[in-house]
Design a protein around this motif. Structure first.
Motif, PDB file in Angstrom:
ATOM      1  N   SER A   3       0.709  -1.537   0.034  1.00 33.52           N
ATOM      2  CA  SER A   3       0.123   0.590   0.087  1.00 33.52           C
ATOM      3  C   SER A   3       1.003   0.918   0.415  1.00 33.52           C
ATOM      4  CB  SER A   3      -1.033  -0.261   1.108  1.00 33.52           C
ATOM      5  OG  SER A   3       0.131   0.081   3.013  1.00 33.52           O
ATOM      6  N   LYS A   4       1.871   1.206   0.312  1.00 37.08           N
ATOM      7  CA  LYS A   4       2.755   2.255   0.880  1.00 37.08           C
ATOM      8  C   LYS A   4       3.089   2.437  -0.711  1.00 37.08           C
ATOM      9  CE  LYS A   4       4.946   2.135   5.198  1.00 37.08           C
ATOM     10  NZ  LYS A   4       5.561   1.684   6.338  1.00 37.08           N
ATOM     11  N   LEU A   5       4.038   1.941  -1.232  1.00 38.06           N
ATOM     12  CA  LEU A   5       4.720   2.053  -2.524  1.00 38.06           C
ATOM     13  C   LEU A   5       2.930   2.394  -3.859  1.00 38.06           C
ATOM     14  CD1 LEU A   5       6.445   1.707  -5.789  1.00 38.06           C
ATOM     15  CD2 LEU A   5       5.522  -0.753  -5.715  1.00 38.06           C
ATOM     16  N   VAL A   6       1.970   1.425  -3.459  1.00 38.78           N
ATOM     17  CA  VAL A   6       1.208   2.491  -4.531  1.00 38.78           C
ATOM     18  C   VAL A   6       0.235   3.688  -4.022  1.00 38.78           C
ATOM     19  CG1 VAL A   6      -1.516   2.511  -4.971  1.00 38.78           C
ATOM     20  CG2 VAL A   6      -0.422   0.291  -5.066  1.00 38.78           C
ATOM     21  N   ASP A   7       0.159   4.181  -2.954  1.00 39.33           N
ATOM     22  CA  ASP A   7       0.207   5.954  -2.772  1.00 39.33           C
ATOM     23  C   ASP A   7       1.563   6.570  -3.120  1.00 39.33           C
ATOM     24  OD1 ASP A   7      -1.617   4.684  -0.931  1.00 39.33           O
ATOM     25  OD2 ASP A   7      -0.985   5.313   0.842  1.00 39.33           O
ATOM     26  N   TRP A   8       2.167   6.132  -2.460  1.00 36.79           N
ATOM     27  CA  TRP A   8       3.614   6.134  -3.328  1.00 36.79           C
ATOM     28  C   TRP A   8       3.144   7.436  -4.720  1.00 36.79           C
ATOM     29  CZ3 TRP A   8       7.582   6.441  -6.445  1.00 36.79           C
ATOM     30  CH2 TRP A   8       8.735   7.514  -6.327  1.00 36.79           C
ATOM     31  N   GLN A   9       3.491   6.145  -5.068  1.00 35.27           N
ATOM     32  CA  GLN A   9       2.998   5.866  -6.737  1.00 35.27           C
ATOM     33  C   GLN A   9       1.968   7.012  -7.188  1.00 35.27           C
ATOM     34  OE1 GLN A   9       2.708   2.195  -8.429  1.00 35.27           O
ATOM     35  NE2 GLN A   9       5.409   2.257  -8.624  1.00 35.27           N
ATOM     36  N   GLY A  10       0.824   6.568  -6.448  1.00 38.02           N
ATOM     37  CA  GLY A  10      -0.476   7.772  -6.707  1.00 38.02           C
ATOM     38  C   GLY A  10       0.426   9.336  -6.562  1.00 38.02           C
ATOM     39  N   ARG A  11       0.511   9.554  -5.945  1.00 38.74           N
ATOM     40  CA  ARG A  11       0.697  10.967  -5.363  1.00 38.74           C
ATOM     41  C   ARG A  11       1.484  11.617  -6.187  1.00 38.74           C
ATOM     42  NH1 ARG A  11       4.869  12.497  -1.685  1.00 38.74           N
ATOM     43  NH2 ARG A  11       4.990  10.614  -1.524  1.00 38.74           N
ATOM     44  N   HIS A  12       2.499  10.648  -6.947  1.00 39.39           N
ATOM     45  CA  HIS A  12       3.350  11.454  -8.257  1.00 39.39           C
ATOM     46  C   HIS A  12       2.776  11.015  -9.741  1.00 39.39           C
ATOM     47  CE1 HIS A  12       6.833  12.473  -5.363  1.00 39.39           C
ATOM     48  NE2 HIS A  12       6.663  11.285  -4.998  1.00 39.39           N
ATOM     49  N   VAL A  13       2.075  10.461  -9.592  1.00 37.59           N
ATOM     50  CA  VAL A  13       1.158  10.750 -10.397  1.00 37.59           C
ATOM     51  C   VAL A  13       0.080  11.636 -11.387  1.00 37.59           C
ATOM     52  CG1 VAL A  13      -1.543   9.379 -11.765  1.00 37.59           C
ATOM     53  CG2 VAL A  13       1.049   7.801 -11.237  1.00 37.59           C
ATOM     54  N   ASP A  14      -0.717  11.979  -9.398  1.00 37.39           N
ATOM     55  CA  ASP A  14      -1.291  13.119  -9.825  1.00 37.39           C
ATOM     56  C   ASP A  14      -0.277  14.726  -9.896  1.00 37.39           C
ATOM     57  OD1 ASP A  14      -3.165  11.512  -8.690  1.00 37.39           O
ATOM     58  OD2 ASP A  14      -3.184  12.643  -7.243  1.00 37.39           O
ATOM     59  N   ALA A  15       0.816  14.216  -9.730  1.00 38.00           N
ATOM     60  CA  ALA A  15       1.805  15.578  -9.354  1.00 38.00           C
ATOM     61  C   ALA A  15       2.437  16.011 -11.549  1.00 38.00           C
ATOM     62  CB  ALA A  15       2.457  15.164  -8.714  1.00 38.00           C
ATOM     63  N   PHE A  16       2.659  14.141 -12.063  1.00 36.94           N
ATOM     64  CA  PHE A  16       2.721  14.254 -13.305  1.00 36.94           C
ATOM     65  C   PHE A  16       2.208  14.471 -14.155  1.00 36.94           C
ATOM     66  CE2 PHE A  16       6.104  11.262 -11.722  1.00 36.94           C
ATOM     67  CZ  PHE A  16       7.199  11.840 -11.602  1.00 36.94           C
ATOM     68  N   ALA A  17       0.451  14.189 -13.762  1.00 35.57           N
ATOM     69  CA  ALA A  17      -0.663  14.437 -14.538  1.00 35.57           C
ATOM     70  C   ALA A  17      -0.495  15.887 -14.785  1.00 35.57           C
ATOM     71  CB  ALA A  17      -1.784  14.381 -14.624  1.00 35.57           C
ATOM     72  N   ALA A  19       1.097  18.427 -14.135  1.00 34.37           N
ATOM     73  CA  ALA A  19       2.386  19.226 -15.403  1.00 34.37           C
ATOM     74  C   ALA A  19       2.131  19.697 -16.496  1.00 34.37           C
ATOM     75  CB  ALA A  19       3.806  17.991 -15.174  1.00 34.37           C
ATOM     76  N   ARG A  20       2.257  21.244 -17.097  1.00 39.63           N
ATOM     77  CA  ARG A  20       1.405  21.844 -18.189  1.00 39.63           C
ATOM     78  C   ARG A  20       2.643  21.661 -19.328  1.00 39.63           C
ATOM     79  NH1 ARG A  20      -1.759  18.873 -17.189  1.00 39.63           N
ATOM     80  NH2 ARG A  20      -3.854  18.883 -16.719  1.00 39.63           N
ATOM     81  N   THR A  21       3.863  21.511 -19.005  1.00 42.37           N
ATOM     82  CA  THR A  21       5.047  21.852 -19.463  1.00 42.37           C
ATOM     83  C   THR A  21       6.938  21.526 -19.130  1.00 42.37           C
ATOM     84  OG1 THR A  21       6.281  23.204 -17.974  1.00 42.37           O
ATOM     85  CG2 THR A  21       5.094  24.912 -19.032  1.00 42.37           C
ATOM     86  N   GLU A  22       7.248  20.581 -19.861  1.00 41.31           N
ATOM     87  CA  GLU A  22       8.044  19.782 -19.211  1.00 41.31           C
ATOM     88  C   GLU A  22       9.255  20.385 -18.129  1.00 41.31           C
ATOM     89  OE1 GLU A  22      12.677  20.220 -19.627  1.00 41.31           O
ATOM     90  OE2 GLU A  22      11.803  21.268 -20.645  1.00 41.31           O
ATOM     91  N   LYS A  23       9.131  21.487 -18.151  1.00 41.39           N
ATOM     92  CA  LYS A  23      10.276  22.004 -16.815  1.00 41.39           C
ATOM     93  C   LYS A  23       9.204  21.734 -15.074  1.00 41.39           C
ATOM     94  CE  LYS A  23      11.367  26.628 -14.289  1.00 41.39           C
ATOM     95  NZ  LYS A  23      11.910  27.992 -14.643  1.00 41.39           N
ATOM     96  N   GLU A  24       7.276  22.023 -15.257  1.00 43.37           N
ATOM     97  CA  GLU A  24       6.902  21.398 -13.992  1.00 43.37           C
ATOM     98  C   GLU A  24       6.112  19.936 -14.276  1.00 43.37           C
ATOM     99  OE1 GLU A  24       2.499  22.870 -15.246  1.00 43.37           O
ATOM    100  OE2 GLU A  24       3.196  25.096 -14.587  1.00 43.37           O
ATOM    101  N   PHE A  25       7.252  19.361 -15.253  1.00 43.16           N
ATOM    102  CA  PHE A  25       6.946  17.413 -15.488  1.00 43.16           C
ATOM    103  C   PHE A  25       8.581  17.001 -14.391  1.00 43.16           C
ATOM    104  CE2 PHE A  25       8.496  13.688 -16.557  1.00 43.16           C
ATOM    105  CZ  PHE A  25       7.531  13.180 -15.571  1.00 43.16           C
ATOM    106  N   PHE A  26       9.739  17.970 -15.047  1.00 46.95           N
ATOM    107  CA  PHE A  26      11.035  17.618 -14.468  1.00 46.95           C
ATOM    108  C   PHE A  26      11.141  17.760 -13.046  1.00 46.95           C
ATOM    109  CE2 PHE A  26      15.350  18.086 -14.145  1.00 46.95           C
ATOM    110  CZ  PHE A  26      16.025  16.736 -14.674  1.00 46.95           C
ATOM    111  N   GLU A  27      10.470  19.441 -12.727  1.00 49.94           N
ATOM    112  CA  GLU A  27      10.942  19.809 -10.740  1.00 49.94           C
ATOM    113  C   GLU A  27       9.744  18.545 -10.298  1.00 49.94           C
ATOM    114  OE1 GLU A  27       8.582  23.626 -11.177  1.00 49.94           O
ATOM    115  OE2 GLU A  27      10.740  24.249 -11.890  1.00 49.94           O
ATOM    116  N   ALA A  28       9.076  18.080 -10.738  1.00 44.96           N
ATOM    117  CA  ALA A  28       7.956  17.389  -9.871  1.00 44.96           C
ATOM    118  C   ALA A  28       9.288  15.656 -10.387  1.00 44.96           C
ATOM    119  CB  ALA A  28       7.241  16.700 -10.749  1.00 44.96           C
ATOM    120  N   LEU A  29       9.290  14.965 -11.234  1.00 41.15           N
ATOM    121  CA  LEU A  29      10.294  14.460 -10.873  1.00 41.15           C
ATOM    122  C   LEU A  29      11.732  14.064 -10.034  1.00 41.15           C
ATOM    123  CD1 LEU A  29      10.722  11.668 -12.696  1.00 41.15           C
ATOM    124  CD2 LEU A  29      12.240  12.924 -14.259  1.00 41.15           C
TER     125      LEU A  29
END
Length: 240
Positions: A3-17, A19-29
């Motif tokens: 569940s920890k992995l699922v939660d971690w992935q879910g949180r970052h999926v939201d941040a990646f999704a 992102a509207r620019t390459e810069k925003e996405f890379f900052e989230a990465l």
């Protein structure tokens, strides 16, 4: 999957999704990389086309001094992690033995506080190869750390490929290639091995005319002008 992995992935999926620019996405990465204990994050992508001079895309949060040094010394040409990523999708850890043939580069990186690193590449359906690198200047990677975070790190590799392909301004979507039939793939594979149409026909127990029919259909789908170009393009697009 925990569940920890699922939660971690879910949180970052939201941040990646979000992102509207390459810069925003890379900052989230980069934030995700820091959560995993790394100071820096780098992503490189080699597009499959044009074949004569494939486009290379590099983004990272290294110091300006190291970015300038890497470019001035053309370290991309000798970087063993890049060479590994082109031929394997298995992860690679920075070690003395990995850099034994380019110790000047290795010493230079360490002088810029890049002492510990992990990298892994991935391919997309269009044949682009990307590689995510996570690096830091502190403690070495431990077996327990890798065991705990390996699934997160591998997941980030795929997320980085998808996000950078979607958002980087210099990446033009590749026009989808119509699916090749099983016969078209087979004749192109034999052609790639240097067989003539007549030889392919004998191997496949079909006429030379039928072989050429399949080749011509494949070339039309690939937008290639001849057999050589068609085989190369199909291979680069990972259709063979």
């Amino acid at each position: 999957m925990s569940s920890k992995l699922v939660d971690w992935q879910g949180r970052h999926v939201d941040a990646f999704a979000a992102a509207r620019t390459e810069k925003e996405f890379f900052e989230a990465l980069s934030r995700a990389a820091r959560e995993l204990g790394f100071d820096h994050c780098a992503y490189g992508m080699r597009l499959p086309l044009p074949l004569s001079n494939p486009k290379i895309i590099l983004v990272n949060d290294y110091s300006e001094q190291w970015q300038r040094r890497y470019a001035e010394q053309n370290y991309l040409a000798v970087d063993p992690t890049v060479a590994h990523g082109v031929r394997s999708v298995l992860p690679v850890i920075w070690t003395e033995s990995l850099f034994e043939n380019c110790m000047g580069f290795w010493e230079d990186a360490r002088a810029h506080q890049l002492k510990v690193g992990w990298a892994q590449s991935s391919y997309d359906a269009n044949g682009a190869v990307g590689m995510l690198t996570l690096a830091r200047g502190g403690e070495p990677l431990t077996e327990s750390e890798l065991k705990e975070n390996s699934m997160r790190m591998a997941w980030l590799v795929q997320a980085a490929q998808e996000g950078m392909t979607r958002l980087h301004p210099n990446v033009r979507p590749v026009i989808p290639v119509a699916a090749l039939t099983a016969r078209e793939v087979e004749v192109l594979r034999w052609t790639a091995d240097g067989k003539t149409s007549g030889e392919v026909g004998m191997i496949m127990s079909i006429t030379e005319r039928t072989v050429n029919f399949h080749i011509n259909n494949a070339l039309e789908k690939l937008g290639a002008v001849n057999k050589t170009a068609g085989v190369i393009k199909a291979a680069m697009l990972r259709l063979l």
